[in-house]
Design a protein around this motif. Structure first.
Motif, PDB file in Angstrom:
ATOM      1  N   LEU A  31       0.747  -1.205   0.059  1.00  0.00           N
ATOM      2  CA  LEU A  31       0.156  -0.159  -0.003  1.00  0.00           C
ATOM      3  C   LEU A  31       0.795   1.340   0.101  1.00  0.00           C
ATOM      4  CD1 LEU A  31      -2.906  -0.728   2.527  1.00  0.00           C
ATOM      5  CD2 LEU A  31      -2.964  -0.639  -0.096  1.00  0.00           C
ATOM      6  N   GLY A  32       2.173   1.152   0.215  1.00  0.00           N
ATOM      7  CA  GLY A  32       2.997   2.026   0.283  1.00  0.00           C
ATOM      8  C   GLY A  32       2.776   3.163   1.434  1.00  0.00           C
ATOM      9  N   VAL A  33       2.388   2.697   2.595  1.00  0.00           N
ATOM     10  CA  VAL A  33       2.210   3.278   4.015  1.00  0.00           C
ATOM     11  C   VAL A  33       3.154   2.814   4.980  1.00  0.00           C
ATOM     12  CG1 VAL A  33      -0.108   3.989   3.436  1.00  0.00           C
ATOM     13  CG2 VAL A  33       0.352   1.681   4.686  1.00  0.00           C
ATOM     14  N   SER A  34       2.938   3.283   6.101  1.00  0.00           N
ATOM     15  CA  SER A  34       3.865   2.823   7.395  1.00  0.00           C
ATOM     16  C   SER A  34       3.149   1.609   8.095  1.00  0.00           C
ATOM     17  CB  SER A  34       4.155   3.931   8.256  1.00  0.00           C
ATOM     18  OG  SER A  34       2.888   4.284   8.843  1.00  0.00           O
ATOM     19  N   PHE A  35       4.057   0.841   8.828  1.00  0.00           N
ATOM     20  CA  PHE A  35       3.507  -0.115   9.451  1.00  0.00           C
ATOM     21  C   PHE A  35       2.553   0.160  10.504  1.00  0.00           C
ATOM     22  CE2 PHE A  35       3.712  -2.603  13.331  1.00  0.00           C
ATOM     23  CZ  PHE A  35       3.233  -3.715  13.247  1.00  0.00           C
ATOM     24  N   GLU A  36       2.784   1.243  11.148  1.00  0.00           N
ATOM     25  CA  GLU A  36       1.897   1.875  12.179  1.00  0.00           C
ATOM     26  C   GLU A  36       0.757   2.057  11.404  1.00  0.00           C
ATOM     27  OE1 GLU A  36       5.027   2.898  11.367  1.00  0.00           O
ATOM     28  OE2 GLU A  36       5.980   2.278  13.425  1.00  0.00           O
ATOM     29  N   SER A  37       0.701   2.847  10.401  1.00  0.00           N
ATOM     30  CA  SER A  37      -0.610   3.167   9.965  1.00  0.00           C
ATOM     31  C   SER A  37      -1.564   2.022   9.688  1.00  0.00           C
ATOM     32  CB  SER A  37      -0.455   3.799   8.416  1.00  0.00           C
ATOM     33  OG  SER A  37       0.005   5.032   8.395  1.00  0.00           O
ATOM     34  N   VAL A  38      -1.164   0.748   8.991  1.00  0.00           N
ATOM     35  CA  VAL A  38      -1.809  -0.488   8.846  1.00  0.00           C
ATOM     36  C   VAL A  38      -2.149  -1.134  10.234  1.00  0.00           C
ATOM     37  CG1 VAL A  38      -1.650  -2.800   8.228  1.00  0.00           C
ATOM     38  CG2 VAL A  38      -0.844  -1.032   6.473  1.00  0.00           C
ATOM     39  N   ASN A  39      -1.289  -1.014  11.226  1.00  0.00           N
ATOM     40  CA  ASN A  39      -1.539  -1.500  12.478  1.00  0.00           C
ATOM     41  C   ASN A  39      -2.824  -0.778  13.275  1.00  0.00           C
ATOM     42  OD1 ASN A  39      -0.877  -1.508  15.670  1.00  0.00           O
ATOM     43  ND2 ASN A  39      -0.154  -3.695  14.841  1.00  0.00           N
ATOM     44  N   ARG A  40      -2.801   0.555  13.025  1.00  0.00           N
ATOM     45  CA  ARG A  40      -3.828   1.267  13.539  1.00  0.00           C
ATOM     46  C   ARG A  40      -5.115   1.053  12.948  1.00  0.00           C
ATOM     47  NH1 ARG A  40      -0.247   6.264  12.923  1.00  0.00           N
ATOM     48  NH2 ARG A  40       1.206   6.105  14.782  1.00  0.00           N
ATOM     49  N   TRP A  41      -5.141   1.112  11.650  1.00  0.00           N
ATOM     50  CA  TRP A  41      -6.474   0.827  11.132  1.00  0.00           C
ATOM     51  C   TRP A  41      -6.962  -0.483  11.192  1.00  0.00           C
ATOM     52  CZ3 TRP A  41      -3.620   1.975   5.323  1.00  0.00           C
ATOM     53  CH2 TRP A  41      -3.393   3.293   5.258  1.00  0.00           C
ATOM     54  N   GLU A  42      -5.979  -1.537  11.405  1.00  0.00           N
ATOM     55  CA  GLU A  42      -6.633  -2.927  11.546  1.00  0.00           C
ATOM     56  C   GLU A  42      -7.152  -2.962  13.064  1.00  0.00           C
ATOM     57  OE1 GLU A  42      -4.143  -6.243  10.604  1.00  0.00           O
ATOM     58  OE2 GLU A  42      -4.036  -5.846   8.352  1.00  0.00           O
ATOM     59  N   ASN A  43      -6.662  -2.244  13.901  1.00  0.00           N
ATOM     60  CA  ASN A  43      -7.196  -2.280  15.251  1.00  0.00           C
ATOM     61  C   ASN A  43      -8.364  -1.205  15.586  1.00  0.00           C
ATOM     62  OD1 ASN A  43      -5.252  -4.230  16.360  1.00  0.00           O
ATOM     63  ND2 ASN A  43      -3.737  -2.927  15.993  1.00  0.00           N
ATOM     64  N   GLY A  44      -8.460  -0.486  14.397  1.00  0.00           N
ATOM     65  CA  GLY A  44      -9.800   0.400  14.601  1.00  0.00           C
ATOM     66  C   GLY A  44      -9.620   1.634  15.277  1.00  0.00           C
ATOM     67  N   ARG A  45      -8.167   2.080  15.325  1.00  0.00           N
ATOM     68  CA  ARG A  45      -7.876   3.287  15.997  1.00  0.00           C
ATOM     69  C   ARG A  45      -8.049   4.477  15.258  1.00  0.00           C
ATOM     70  NH1 ARG A  45      -3.449  -0.160  18.610  1.00  0.00           N
ATOM     71  NH2 ARG A  45      -2.114   0.663  17.268  1.00  0.00           N
ATOM     72  N   THR A  46      -7.684   4.465  13.934  1.00  0.00           N
ATOM     73  CA  THR A  46      -7.765   5.412  12.917  1.00  0.00           C
ATOM     74  C   THR A  46      -8.259   4.643  11.529  1.00  0.00           C
ATOM     75  OG1 THR A  46      -5.683   5.016  12.139  1.00  0.00           O
ATOM     76  CG2 THR A  46      -5.822   6.732  13.871  1.00  0.00           C
ATOM     77  N   LYS A  47      -8.660   5.757  10.628  1.00  0.00           N
ATOM     78  CA  LYS A  47      -9.103   5.506   9.280  1.00  0.00           C
ATOM     79  C   LYS A  47      -8.003   5.862   8.406  1.00  0.00           C
ATOM     80  CE  LYS A  47     -13.686   5.503   8.417  1.00  0.00           C
ATOM     81  NZ  LYS A  47     -14.974   5.994   8.149  1.00  0.00           N
ATOM     82  N   PRO A  48      -7.918   5.217   7.425  1.00  0.00           N
ATOM     83  CA  PRO A  48      -6.914   5.849   6.410  1.00  0.00           C
ATOM     84  C   PRO A  48      -7.368   6.990   5.923  1.00  0.00           C
ATOM     85  CG  PRO A  48      -7.544   3.425   5.836  1.00  0.00           C
ATOM     86  CD  PRO A  48      -8.370   4.034   6.859  1.00  0.00           C
ATOM     87  N   LEU A  49      -6.670   7.859   5.054  1.00  0.00           N
ATOM     88  CA  LEU A  49      -6.662   9.161   4.360  1.00  0.00           C
ATOM     89  C   LEU A  49      -7.486   8.758   3.169  1.00  0.00           C
ATOM     90  CD1 LEU A  49      -3.331  11.070   5.284  1.00  0.00           C
ATOM     91  CD2 LEU A  49      -5.645  11.505   6.338  1.00  0.00           C
ATOM     92  N   PRO A  50      -7.780   9.531   2.459  1.00  0.00           N
ATOM     93  CA  PRO A  50      -8.688   9.319   1.348  1.00  0.00           C
ATOM     94  C   PRO A  50      -7.412   8.549   0.235  1.00  0.00           C
ATOM     95  CG  PRO A  50      -9.376  11.464   2.090  1.00  0.00           C
ATOM     96  CD  PRO A  50      -8.412  10.922   2.957  1.00  0.00           C
ATOM     97  N   VAL A  51      -6.517   9.248   0.300  1.00  0.00           N
ATOM     98  CA  VAL A  51      -5.520   8.817  -0.926  1.00  0.00           C
ATOM     99  C   VAL A  51      -5.298   7.335  -0.485  1.00  0.00           C
ATOM    100  CG1 VAL A  51      -3.423   9.684   0.442  1.00  0.00           C
ATOM    101  CG2 VAL A  51      -3.450   9.399  -2.329  1.00  0.00           C
ATOM    102  N   ALA A  52      -4.911   6.993   0.570  1.00  0.00           N
ATOM    103  CA  ALA A  52      -4.624   5.784   1.008  1.00  0.00           C
ATOM    104  C   ALA A  52      -5.769   4.553   0.777  1.00  0.00           C
ATOM    105  CB  ALA A  52      -4.355   5.360   2.418  1.00  0.00           C
ATOM    106  N   LEU A  53      -7.102   5.109   1.070  1.00  0.00           N
ATOM    107  CA  LEU A  53      -8.302   4.271   0.655  1.00  0.00           C
ATOM    108  C   LEU A  53      -8.453   4.237  -0.742  1.00  0.00           C
ATOM    109  CD1 LEU A  53     -11.225   5.920   2.841  1.00  0.00           C
ATOM    110  CD2 LEU A  53     -10.210   3.476   2.778  1.00  0.00           C
TER     111      LEU A  53
END
Length: 77
Positions: A31-53
């Motif tokens: 996806l071209g994003v950080s590990f922390e981003s995917v981890n937060r998304w999968e744990n429901g702590r944050t949502k991806p930015l529109p570009v990542a979506l």
């Protein structure tokens, strides 16, 4: 991509990654994003930015039938 509940998005991300047989580290490279981003998304702590979506939606389409099945399951496309 339609609006989706944060917990459903977390499930979709996790299910997609597992379907591809990737650990979070490899999924981040896809996806071209950080590990922390995917981890937060999968744990429901944050949502991806529109570009990542958009990148994620493109990945689902590239997956063929299995990606389309996920789109139908989570978005009723």
């Amino acid at each position: 991509m339609a609006v989706i509940d944060q917990s459903e998005l977390a499930n979709l991300m996790r299910e997609t990654r597992q379907l591809l047989g990737l650990l979070q580290v490899k999924f981040t490279a896809t996806l071209g994003v950080s590990f922390e981003s995917v981890n937060r998304w999968e744990n429901g702590r944050t949502k991806p930015l529109p570009v990542a979506l958009k990148q994620f939606e493109y990945l689902l389409y590239q997956m063929g039938d299995s990606g389309k099945d996920l789109l139908v399951k989570y978005f009723s496309v």
